[in-house]
Design a protein around this motif. Structure first.
Motif, short mmCIF file in Angstrom:
data_model
loop_
_atom_site.label_atom_id
_atom_site.label_comp_id
_atom_site.label_asym_id
_atom_site.label_seq_id
_atom_site.Cartn_x
_atom_site.Cartn_y
_atom_site.Cartn_z
N ARG A 45 33.52 59.18 -25.19
CA ARG A 45 34.03 59.07 -23.83
C ARG A 45 33.79 57.65 -23.30
NH1 ARG A 45 32.57 65.00 -21.43
NH2 ARG A 45 31.54 65.86 -23.28
N ALA B 46 30.97 63.10 -16.70
CA ALA B 46 32.27 62.57 -17.10
C ALA B 46 33.33 62.86 -16.03
CB ALA B 46 32.69 63.18 -18.44
N LEU B 47 33.25 64.03 -15.42
CA LEU B 47 34.21 64.38 -14.38
C LEU B 47 34.07 63.45 -13.18
CD1 LEU B 47 36.40 66.26 -13.27
CD2 LEU B 47 34.57 67.79 -12.48
N LEU C 108 35.54 60.14 -14.10
CA LEU C 108 37.00 60.24 -14.14
C LEU C 108 37.57 60.16 -12.73
CD1 LEU C 108 39.73 60.90 -15.51
CD2 LEU C 108 39.11 63.33 -15.29
N GLU C 109 36.98 60.88 -11.79
CA GLU C 109 37.48 60.87 -10.41
C GLU C 109 37.34 59.49 -9.78
OE1 GLU C 109 35.17 63.99 -8.74
OE2 GLU C 109 36.57 65.59 -9.34
N ASN D 214 37.56 56.79 -11.57
CA ASN D 214 38.36 55.89 -12.42
C ASN D 214 37.52 54.75 -12.98
OD1 ASN D 214 40.68 55.07 -13.74
ND2 ASN D 214 41.35 53.77 -12.04
#
Length: 520
Positions: A179, A210-211, A214-215, A217
């Motif tokens: 990731r 990770a979430l 991701l949110e 960026n």
């Protein structure tokens, strides 16, 4: 899991890869039972074993092994083994094996007993089937029928436990490697924080981190892992009123001992590095109302530990075997939510000294005590589960419970002295508006022998008396009186008399009635 992989490789090579050689030597082996806590990787390990050796994985769902028709269990089990035999080389995997192979004497009906009998027949019939490897997994090893898991059916019992530090670090590196992440992640620090976590919980933490990345960026950062860890564990933490050491009025040496327990719960790895034998349990003893329950809640609040409070009603059941199961489930829930504190109020009613009686009640009590002792023996510093028992009758406890390694630490919580009673009255009344006439020092002298619970009740009753007085006078509305309502000395004196009147014969609250207070 390097050592475990070597062990499994040796087993599978013996019973599958070199099966013909083993037969020439008269070595017949089959059956691997994987057991350990939930989420530690038993199912994943079975899948990896099938992939490693190029075997077809036939995973048996519970509904595939259990027929909905009475008497249909033998046919259902037979069809499973027939399908596995037709797909060799095949790894036949029974997940949640305890649901299929439970102890027959504990089975609720004939249908379940027939299912176990059918399983025994098929295990014997397919023991030497070429290319068929039988694997099962359970987190309730003790519930399996001994006839199913004996040698000759399941020759290998392999325990898969929660990962140690090296294992947690390896899992973190593996989960993060694929990731986007910053180059200098402090994974060793996270591995320390995740002590007691199963592999499944570690993956959940990384997924949450990770979430969040991701949110936003951006790559995964250390703060993402820390925040995910805190969010993951806070869901099961003590959810009551936040309490601290300032909420406890105790002798200095007693508070110091309790604060050491707090440090141990928070930093078990430091205790082990010092070579100190860590306690696994604590017994709080003392008269009723001295704050034993509050102490347990303060420890849970200060350590952010999961808090499991139980009493005798939560343990004992009228159904045979269910009381022991309640004990097992209690410790299983705590192990799944570490760090955890199990608090057992009135523990003398749960672990009363075992006797030689032969009545059904005596047998149940003895079985519960035995189960409790066995679960306590399974605790060490790596489990991060701490047991606190509270009692005002320690002489009733089973002696085996009090040895080191169980509730080896014992702290006596005495009734407060005059200074302690004054400090408690100040604590319980600090949010109350007190009139200048209130003399807490005098009240402390008058309440000799009272514990914290009674002193708190005294303040509560005094506040209620002030409320009733103001309501009767119509003085709660600010337009009526310029003077804000307050709790007065007569309100406390009336509360004193009310507590005294509840049991004037026995004087259970220990109050010494002052001469200046007239009788009720």
């Amino acid at each position: 899991m390097d050592d475990l992989k070597k062990q499994i490789r040796r087993i599978v090579e013996t019973i599958y890869v070199r099966q013909e050689d083993a037969r020439r030597y008269g070595v017949v082996r089959n059956g691997i039972l994987l057991h350990g806590p939930p989420g530690c990787g038993k199912t994943f390990f079975a899948q990896a074993t099938a992939e490693e050796f190029g075997m077809y994985l036939l995973r048996v769902p519970l509904e595939g092994a259990v027929s909905k028709y009475v008497g249909g269990a033998p046919d259902a089990i037979q069809r499973l083994f027939h399908e596995a035999r037709s797909k060799t080389p095949c790894l036949l995997f029974f997940d949640e094996f305890d649901a299929i192979a439970c102890k027959r004497q504990d089975a609720p009906g004939l249908h379940e007993q027939q299912m176990v009998d059918a399983l025994l027949q098929q295990l014997d019939a397919h023991r030497e089937t070429p290319g068929l490897l039988i694997v099962a997994a359970t987190n309730r090893f003790e519930d399996l029928d001994p006839a199913v898991i004996r040698e000759g059916r399941f020759d290998y019992k392999v325990k898969i436990d929660k990962p140690d530090f090296d294992g947690r670090l390896a899992i973190l590196r593996t989960l993060v490697s694929g990731r986007p992440h910053v180059r200098a992640l402090r994974l060793a620090e996270q591995a320390h924080n995740l002590e007691g976590f199963s592999a499944a919980r570690i993956r959940s933490v990384v997924d949450e981190a990770a979430l969040a990345a991701l949110e936003a960026n951006r790559p995964i950062r250390d703060e993402d892992l820390r925040n995910a860890y805190r969010a993951h564990v806070n869901a099961s933490r003590y959810g009551g009123v936040k309490l601290g050491w300032d909420d406890l009025i105790l002798p200095a040496d007693t508070k110091q001992k309790l604060q050491f327990i707090e440090k141990f719960i928070e930093n078990p790895q430091l205790i082990r590095q010092l070579g100190v034998a860590p306690p696994s349990g604590l017994l709080l003893s003392g008269p009723p109302g001295t704050g034993k329950t509050t102490i347990a809640r303060v420890l849970a609040s200060e350590t952010d530990a999961s808090f499991f409070a139980v009493n005798v009603a939560d343990i004992f059941s009228k159904w045979l075997g269910e009381s022991e199961q309640h004990v097992k489930e209690l410790f299983a829930r705590a192990r799944a939510r570490v760090p955890a504190i199990i608090f057992i109020d009135e523990i003398d009613a749960v672990t009363e000294r075992r006797g030689d009686g032969d009545s059904a009640g005596d047998r149940v009590r003895n079985s519960v005590v035995n189960m409790f002792l066995a679960e306590m023996d399974g605790l060490d510093s790596s489990t991060r589960v701490f047991v606190i028992g509270a009692t005002n009758r320690p002489e009733l406890l089973d002696e085996a419970l009090l040895r080191p390694g169980r509730l080896g630490e014992r702290i006596e919580i005495p009734l407060p002295d005059a200074a302690g009673r004054k400090a408690m009255l100040e604590l319980f009344s600090k949010r109350m508006r007190l009139a200048p006439s209130v003399d807490l020092e005098q009240l402390a002298r008058q309440t000799e022998g009272a514990g914290g619970a009674l002193l708190k009740g005294l303040c509560t009753l005094a506040g209620r008396n002030a409320l009733v007085r103001e309501l009767d006078a119509g003085g709660l509305a600010s337009a009526i009186s310029e003077v804000a309502p307050a709790v007065t000395q007569p309100d406390f004196e009336k509360a004193f008399r009310e507590l005294w009147a509840r049991d004037p014969q026995r004087r259970p609250i220990g109050f010494n009635p002052p001469e200046e207070i007239p009788p009720a």
